[in-house]
Design an enzyme around this catalytic site. Structure first.
Site, PDB file in Angstrom:
ATOM      1  N   GLU A 154     -15.392 -15.394  25.289  1.00  0.00           N
ATOM      2  CA  GLU A 154     -16.161 -16.646  25.403  1.00  0.00           C
ATOM      3  C   GLU A 154     -15.493 -17.577  26.411  1.00  0.00           C
ATOM      4  O   GLU A 154     -14.268 -17.663  26.469  1.00  0.00           O
ATOM      5  CB  GLU A 154     -16.239 -17.340  24.039  1.00  0.00           C
ATOM      6  CG  GLU A 154     -17.276 -16.700  23.130  1.00  0.00           C
ATOM      7  CD  GLU A 154     -17.246 -17.277  21.729  1.00  0.00           C
ATOM      8  OE1 GLU A 154     -16.306 -18.019  21.403  1.00  0.00           O
ATOM      9  OE2 GLU A 154     -18.178 -16.967  20.969  1.00  0.00           O
TER      10      GLU A 154
ATOM     11  N   TYR B 253     -14.301  -9.197  24.101  1.00  0.00           N
ATOM     12  CA  TYR B 253     -14.780 -10.565  23.867  1.00  0.00           C
ATOM     13  C   TYR B 253     -14.177 -11.510  24.888  1.00  0.00           C
ATOM     14  O   TYR B 253     -13.034 -11.324  25.293  1.00  0.00           O
ATOM     15  CB  TYR B 253     -14.397 -11.034  22.460  1.00  0.00           C
ATOM     16  CG  TYR B 253     -15.622 -11.421  21.657  1.00  0.00           C
ATOM     17  CD1 TYR B 253     -16.384 -12.512  22.045  1.00  0.00           C
ATOM     18  CD2 TYR B 253     -16.025 -10.674  20.559  1.00  0.00           C
ATOM     19  CE1 TYR B 253     -17.529 -12.850  21.338  1.00  0.00           C
ATOM     20  CE2 TYR B 253     -17.155 -11.014  19.845  1.00  0.00           C
ATOM     21  CZ  TYR B 253     -17.909 -12.101  20.245  1.00  0.00           C
ATOM     22  OH  TYR B 253     -19.036 -12.434  19.566  1.00  0.00           O
TER      23      TYR B 253
ATOM     24  N   ARG C 193     -29.790  -5.035  33.139  1.00  0.00           N
ATOM     25  CA  ARG C 193     -30.656  -6.078  32.572  1.00  0.00           C
ATOM     26  C   ARG C 193     -29.887  -7.374  32.373  1.00  0.00           C
ATOM     27  O   ARG C 193     -28.730  -7.353  31.970  1.00  0.00           O
ATOM     28  CB  ARG C 193     -31.171  -5.666  31.186  1.00  0.00           C
ATOM     29  CG  ARG C 193     -31.867  -4.364  31.105  1.00  0.00           C
ATOM     30  CD  ARG C 193     -32.546  -4.243  29.773  1.00  0.00           C
ATOM     31  NE  ARG C 193     -33.750  -5.035  29.774  1.00  0.00           N
ATOM     32  CZ  ARG C 193     -34.887  -4.662  30.367  1.00  0.00           C
ATOM     33  NH1 ARG C 193     -34.967  -3.502  30.963  1.00  0.00           N
ATOM     34  NH2 ARG C 193     -35.938  -5.427  30.334  1.00  0.00           N
TER      35      ARG C 193
ATOM     36  N   THR D 287     -34.160 -12.797  36.675  1.00  0.00           N
ATOM     37  CA  THR D 287     -33.635 -11.631  35.969  1.00  0.00           C
ATOM     38  C   THR D 287     -32.942 -10.770  37.023  1.00  0.00           C
ATOM     39  O   THR D 287     -33.083 -10.994  38.224  1.00  0.00           O
ATOM     40  CB  THR D 287     -34.762 -10.801  35.307  1.00  0.00           C
ATOM     41  OG1 THR D 287     -35.718 -10.458  36.309  1.00  0.00           O
ATOM     42  CG2 THR D 287     -35.447 -11.571  34.201  1.00  0.00           C
TER      43      THR D 287
ATOM     44  N   ASP E  97     -38.278 -19.856  39.104  1.00  0.00           N
ATOM     45  CA  ASP E  97     -37.884 -18.630  38.395  1.00  0.00           C
ATOM     46  C   ASP E  97     -38.337 -17.466  39.286  1.00  0.00           C
ATOM     47  O   ASP E  97     -39.526 -17.170  39.381  1.00  0.00           O
ATOM     48  CB  ASP E  97     -38.596 -18.594  37.032  1.00  0.00           C
ATOM     49  CG  ASP E  97     -38.347 -17.297  36.284  1.00  0.00           C
ATOM     50  OD1 ASP E  97     -37.776 -16.364  36.859  1.00  0.00           O
ATOM     51  OD2 ASP E  97     -38.753 -17.225  35.106  1.00  0.00           O
TER      52      ASP E  97
ATOM     53  N   LYS F  13     -35.406  -6.374  37.831  1.00  0.00           N
ATOM     54  CA  LYS F  13     -36.737  -6.043  38.363  1.00  0.00           C
ATOM     55  C   LYS F  13     -36.564  -5.596  39.818  1.00  0.00           C
ATOM     56  O   LYS F  13     -35.978  -4.531  40.036  1.00  0.00           O
ATOM     57  CB  LYS F  13     -37.666  -7.241  38.204  1.00  0.00           C
ATOM     58  CG  LYS F  13     -37.848  -7.649  36.725  1.00  0.00           C
ATOM     59  CD  LYS F  13     -38.836  -8.769  36.565  1.00  0.00           C
ATOM     60  CE  LYS F  13     -39.184  -9.052  35.133  1.00  0.00           C
ATOM     61  NZ  LYS F  13     -38.266  -9.897  34.398  1.00  0.00           N
TER      62      LYS F  13
HETATM   63  C1  LIG Z   1     -40.946 -14.733  35.730  1.00  0.00           C
HETATM   64  C2  LIG Z   1     -40.164 -14.220  34.558  1.00  0.00           C
HETATM   65  N1  LIG Z   1     -39.220 -14.996  34.018  1.00  0.00           N
HETATM   66  C3  LIG Z   1     -38.502 -14.601  32.970  1.00  0.00           C
HETATM   67  C4  LIG Z   1     -38.689 -13.372  32.393  1.00  0.00           C
HETATM   68  C5  LIG Z   1     -37.936 -13.022  31.162  1.00  0.00           C
HETATM   69  O1  LIG Z   1     -37.005 -12.066  31.323  1.00  0.00           O
HETATM   70  P1  LIG Z   1     -36.377 -11.336  30.036  1.00  0.00           P
HETATM   71  O2  LIG Z   1     -37.390 -10.359  29.573  1.00  0.00           O
HETATM   72  O3  LIG Z   1     -35.121 -10.728  30.563  1.00  0.00           O
HETATM   73  O4  LIG Z   1     -36.111 -12.399  29.018  1.00  0.00           O
HETATM   74  C6  LIG Z   1     -39.648 -12.516  32.929  1.00  0.00           C
HETATM   75  C7  LIG Z   1     -39.850 -11.199  32.317  1.00  0.00           C
HETATM   76  O5  LIG Z   1     -40.737 -10.457  32.523  1.00  0.00           O
HETATM   77  C8  LIG Z   1     -40.419 -12.953  34.023  1.00  0.00           C
HETATM   78  O6  LIG Z   1     -41.388 -12.198  34.547  1.00  0.00           O
END
Ligand SMILES: Cc1ncc(COP(=O)(O)O)c(C=O)c1O
Length: 411
Positions: free
Chosen positions: A54, A52, A232, A223, A197, A226
């Protein structure tokens, strides 16, 4: 090479090993998946899950954090180097919680968000009504045009009317370059903050194979699992000190409790791998493979959404091309051990559970060693199968071909 696990809990190990077999025996084309290295796997499956902590390095609410502090600091430093950015938070449990924290760090609750529509390729967390982002904020969406392309002039017109507090760019299913500079101009003109994002294209951005958003955005999320090929999770990055402070507050205690140190270690190992020259070669191969894979379908007259691909994925309109729904095409492909996901396409008349499209991507099979030659073969197999899905003889022949192709590239 991955190996079977042996634990006392036979029920769970049985399913894990069955999943291993599935991963070994299937051609994986889900654009958001990849195969992590054994080093990433080991770090993620380590005793760090016991700890842990935090808070942040040297500012924890728990004792005994001297080792995990080092791991988190290494992850942060590697990530900053990878994207050439000043501030990074590596604690988000997922891409969605990273987006939640990043949005909260930028705009007040009830603020207005303008993000890419789901059927145009956007993500749930960019303002979709059933996600936190559409529930806690006033959300609006922009869409692609009739050719499946982002129309920046139209987005500007929309933004002028809506006057959003935040514009979100980035996508889950958009195969073309995203022009962050143009998004920046739009945001500036309407006085909105800008968030990118890059969950899907992070590996390409890190290696300079997709334009970088950092110069143009208040905050960038991603993320790690990918194209980035790590454990993850989510990450949040910015060059603005004030935004960075807000992000840290919104990750913890805003949206999360204790960091998952085993995931952070898996991220750190992956960032280390991504800093090596071989990672750029891998990403270039991912793009080359996607490009030829897509072209092969186009040569056969198949309808590709957004015309072509500039990145690691593309979408096929299976309704127009084969008179199948996305759900049917996915199931037919599964029957010969090819895994894809159904995907809504622009102006889709089918529900998100059915869809008219499938999304395919090259990161996973490129990790396994597929090159252009294999993707050309695969396009032919998919085309023949979806054109002859009732012909048992053809199905059996194609199944054998898939096995031969798959077994040449073990994991
Ligand atoms: C563009 C985008 N943002 C955010 C996410 C969310 O990721 P997570 O599944 O880890 O919450 C994804 C997932 O496919 C995504 O394609």
């Amino acid at each position: 090479m991955y190996s079977e696990i042996k634990i006392k809990d036979k029920k769970i190990s049985n399913w894990i090993n069955k999943e291993l077999k599935r991963q070994k025996e299937h051609i994986e084309l889900i654009a958001s998946e990849n195969y992590v290295s054994n080093d990433v796997l080991k770090a993620t499956g380590s005793i760090l899950t016991n700890k842990y902590g935090e808070g942040y390095p040297n500012k924890r609410y728990y004792g005994g954090c001297e080792n995990v502090d080092q791991i988190e600091n290494i992850a942060i430093e590697r990530l900053k180097k990878l994207f050439n950015v000043k501030y990074a938070n590596v604690q988000s449990y997922s891409g969605s919680t990273a987006n939640a924290a990043a949005i909260a760090a930028l705009i007040p609750k009830d603020g207005k968000i303008l993000g890419m529509g789901l059927s145009s390729g956007g993500h749930l967390s960019h303002g979709y009504k059933i996600s936190f982002s559409g529930y806690f904020y006033k959300s609006y969406s922009y869409d692609v045009d009739e050719n499946g392309l982002l129309d920046y002039d139209k987005i500007l017109e929309q933004a002028k009317k809506i006057k959003p507090d935040l514009i979100i760019c980035g996508a889950s299913a958009y195969s073309r370059i995203i022009d962050f500079k143009k998004f920046h101009k739009i945001a500036k003109e309407v006085g909105a903050k800008l968030m990118a994002d890059i969950a899907h294209i992070a590996g390409l951005v890190a290696t300079g194979l997709h334009p970088s958003p950092f110069e143009f955005c208040d905050v960038v999320t991603s993320t790690t699992h990918k194209t980035l090929r790590g454990a993850r999770g989510g990450i949040i990055m910015t060059n603005n000190e004030e935004v960075a402070k807000n992000v840290d507050k919104w990750v913890f205690p805003g949206y999360q409790g204790g960091p998952l140190f085993h995931q952070i270690a898996g991220k750190a190992v992956a960032f280390g791998e991504a800093l090596k020259p071989s990672f750029k070669k891998y990403q270039q191969q991912v793009i080359n493979n996607a490009s030829i894979f897509c072209q092969e379908f186009k040569n056969k007259g198949i309808k590709i959404i957004s015309e072509k691909t500039d990145n690691h994925l593309f979408m096929i309109d299976v309704k127009q091309s084969f008179n199948l729904t996305g759900k049917q095409a996915t199931e037919i492909l599964k029957s010969i051990n090819i895994t894809v996901n159904k995907n809504s396409i622009p102006n889709d008349l089918e529900s998100p559970q059915i869809t008219s499209g499938i999304r395919v991507g090259t990161p996973a099979m490129t990790t396994r060693g597929f090159k252009e030659k294999e993707f050309i073969k695969l396009a032919n197999i998919i085309y023949l199968l979806l054109s002859n899905y009732k012909n048992k003889k053809i199905i059996n022949e194609l199944k054998k071909e898939v096995k031969k192709l798959n077994d040449k590239f073990p994991i």
